[in-house]
Design a protein around this motif. Structure first.
Motif, mmCIF file in Angstrom:
data_model
loop_
_atom_site.group_PDB
_atom_site.id
_atom_site.type_symbol
_atom_site.label_atom_id
_atom_site.label_comp_id
_atom_site.label_asym_id
_atom_site.label_seq_id
_atom_site.Cartn_x
_atom_site.Cartn_y
_atom_site.Cartn_z
ATOM 1 N N SER A 202 1.571 -4.545 -9.061
ATOM 2 C CA SER A 202 1.497 -3.111 -8.949
ATOM 3 C C SER A 202 1.441 -2.963 -7.305
ATOM 4 O O SER A 202 1.306 -3.870 -6.521
ATOM 5 C CB SER A 202 0.079 -2.668 -9.535
ATOM 6 N N HIS A 203 1.301 -1.658 -6.809
ATOM 7 C CA HIS A 203 1.385 -1.270 -5.520
ATOM 8 C C HIS A 203 0.002 -0.722 -5.130
ATOM 9 O O HIS A 203 -0.548 0.310 -5.942
ATOM 10 C CB HIS A 203 2.636 -0.664 -5.247
ATOM 11 N N PRO A 204 -0.582 -0.947 -4.054
ATOM 12 C CA PRO A 204 -1.985 -0.379 -3.791
ATOM 13 C C PRO A 204 -1.756 1.241 -3.347
ATOM 14 O O PRO A 204 -2.713 1.931 -3.594
ATOM 15 C CB PRO A 204 -2.499 -0.957 -2.419
ATOM 16 N N ASP A 205 -0.687 1.587 -2.937
ATOM 17 C CA ASP A 205 -0.358 3.037 -2.524
ATOM 18 C C ASP A 205 0.770 4.046 -3.457
ATOM 19 O O ASP A 205 0.638 4.997 -3.326
ATOM 20 C CB ASP A 205 0.158 3.175 -1.167
ATOM 21 N N PHE A 206 1.373 3.304 -4.341
ATOM 22 C CA PHE A 206 2.256 3.792 -5.397
ATOM 23 C C PHE A 206 1.883 3.266 -6.807
ATOM 24 O O PHE A 206 2.706 2.322 -7.303
ATOM 25 C CB PHE A 206 3.820 3.517 -4.757
#
Length: 377
Positions: A202-206
């Motif tokens: 997963s991505h912290p901003d997306f």
């Protein structure tokens, strides 16, 4: 030649290793000259010799120390060496490989581990694992030719299917192990699912990044390289450290002959891919690597970034040079595949020497891992 078949150790290489071992470990119960006579006597009588446990441990660690393509050698002395030389049957070997993964995974606190299986003798070939790593994802082609999974594993996946594996056909299917022992046909063994630690990405901003359903396994255990210590070859000696993020985020997931995900990530991020001058590849590459590091750290699985590891490699270099030792390094492997020019390992030259002990990749082992060898003993 096939190094799983017996070959007499080179006497000068054996002596050089024994001298190196005693030079770095002078307080041995058996004096150097006595041990040299023992080795020479065994070579005369049997055509080979057996490493003591201390010699095996030292040889495996120094092989890591001498590995010119590895940036993570600062930790070479921490390598845990598992002596599996008494494992003979395919079941014994499978059990040893499972133990390796259990020890190395360590609930996410990845430990460097090597498991050393028996060398060849005049009467018995050495055991082999055909897989390039103990854990790999399968690769397929759909009916219309569309690639599914890891494209680099398509040939090997075809091989294990011919050996009887029922392929699920998904994007992240764990391949079985192909184990071959003296006089036997290759046999398939599944890796128990509980031994394969995977990290969903997963991505912290997306937040939408998680919708891609990507994941990667935690332990990169190389299993098709030959360990050579003092002239003795160990064709089955799987070893692992922990991942540097770029191995996953700048190679495995994005290389065109692997998962080729840069266009997919770019579309998800809404990047303009109509022109190379927008640097959409670079931006998608950075965010993919952010996702890998973020996900492993959030899952409590050990990983390192390329900036930190570059500085640590120079620390290793300084320590080794202070000991008067040469540090061989392949620039094209030591410099990370992402932002290499802003890492400190970029701006220097390295020694190109090939030292012993070391790890070697043979053509027959490469062929087995690529699925280009005939199916059979």
């Amino acid at each position: 030649m096939r190094y799983d078949q017996w070959r007499m150790p080179d006497r000068s290489e054996a002596e050089e290793f024994i001298r190196l071992f005693h030079a770095e470990h002078p307080d041995q119960p058996v004096p150097l000259l006595t041990r040299l006579r023992q080795v020479a006597d065994h070579l005369d009588r049997y055509g080979t010799y057996r490493h003591t446990r201390a010699e095996l441990d030292f040889g495996a660690r120094v092989a890591w120390r001498n590995s010119s393509r590895c940036i993570g050698r600062l930790y070479w002395q921490s390598l845990r060496v598992i002596d599996r030389r008494n494992a003979v049957t395919p079941d014994d070997i499978h059990a040893g490989l499972c133990d390796h993964l259990r020890l190395a995974t360590n609930h996410g606190r990845i430990r460097p581990v090597i498991s050393v299986f028996a060398p060849a003798t005049p009467f018995r070939s050495a055991p082999l694992v055909w897989n390039s790593q103990l854990i790999r994802y399968a690769g397929y082609r759909a009916a219309d030719g569309t690639p599914i999974g890891d494209r680099a594993q398509t040939g090997f996946t075809d091989t294990v299917r011919r050996l009887g594996w029922r392929a699920p056909g998904g994007w992240f299917d764990i391949l079985p192990l192909v184990i071959q022992t003296h006089g036997d046909k290759p046999q398939l063994y599944e890796i128990p699912r509980e031994l394969v630690l995977e990290v969903p990405l997963s991505h912290p901003d997306f937040p939408r990044f998680a919708e891609l359903g990507l994941r990667w396994y935690a332990v990169p255990a190389v299993s098709h390289m030959r360990l050579r210590i003092g002239g003795v070859d160990y064709p089955l000696a799987p070893f692992n450290g922990w991942y540097m993020g770029t191995e996953i985020g700048a190679r495995n997931l994005v290389d065109p002959d692997r998962y080729d995900l840069l266009p997919v990530v770019a579309r998800l991020l809404g990047l303009d891919t109509r022109s190379e001058s927008t640097l959409w590849r670079d931006r998608a590459l950075v965010e993919t690597n952010v996702a890998v590091l973020h996900s492993f750290q959030a899952a409590g699985v050990r990983i390192t970034d390329h900036h930190t590891e570059s500085r640590r490699f120079l620390t290793h270099l300084a320590r080794e040079e202070a000991q008067g030792r040469t540090v061989p390094a392949d620039w094209s492997w030591i410099v990370p595949p992402l932002s290499g020019g802003v890492t400190p390992v970029f701006h220097r030259y390295y020694d190109a020497a090939e030292l012993s002990p070391n790890f070697h990749l043979d053509e027959d082992a490469r062929a087995r891992a690529n699925g280009t060898c005939p199916v059979g003993p």
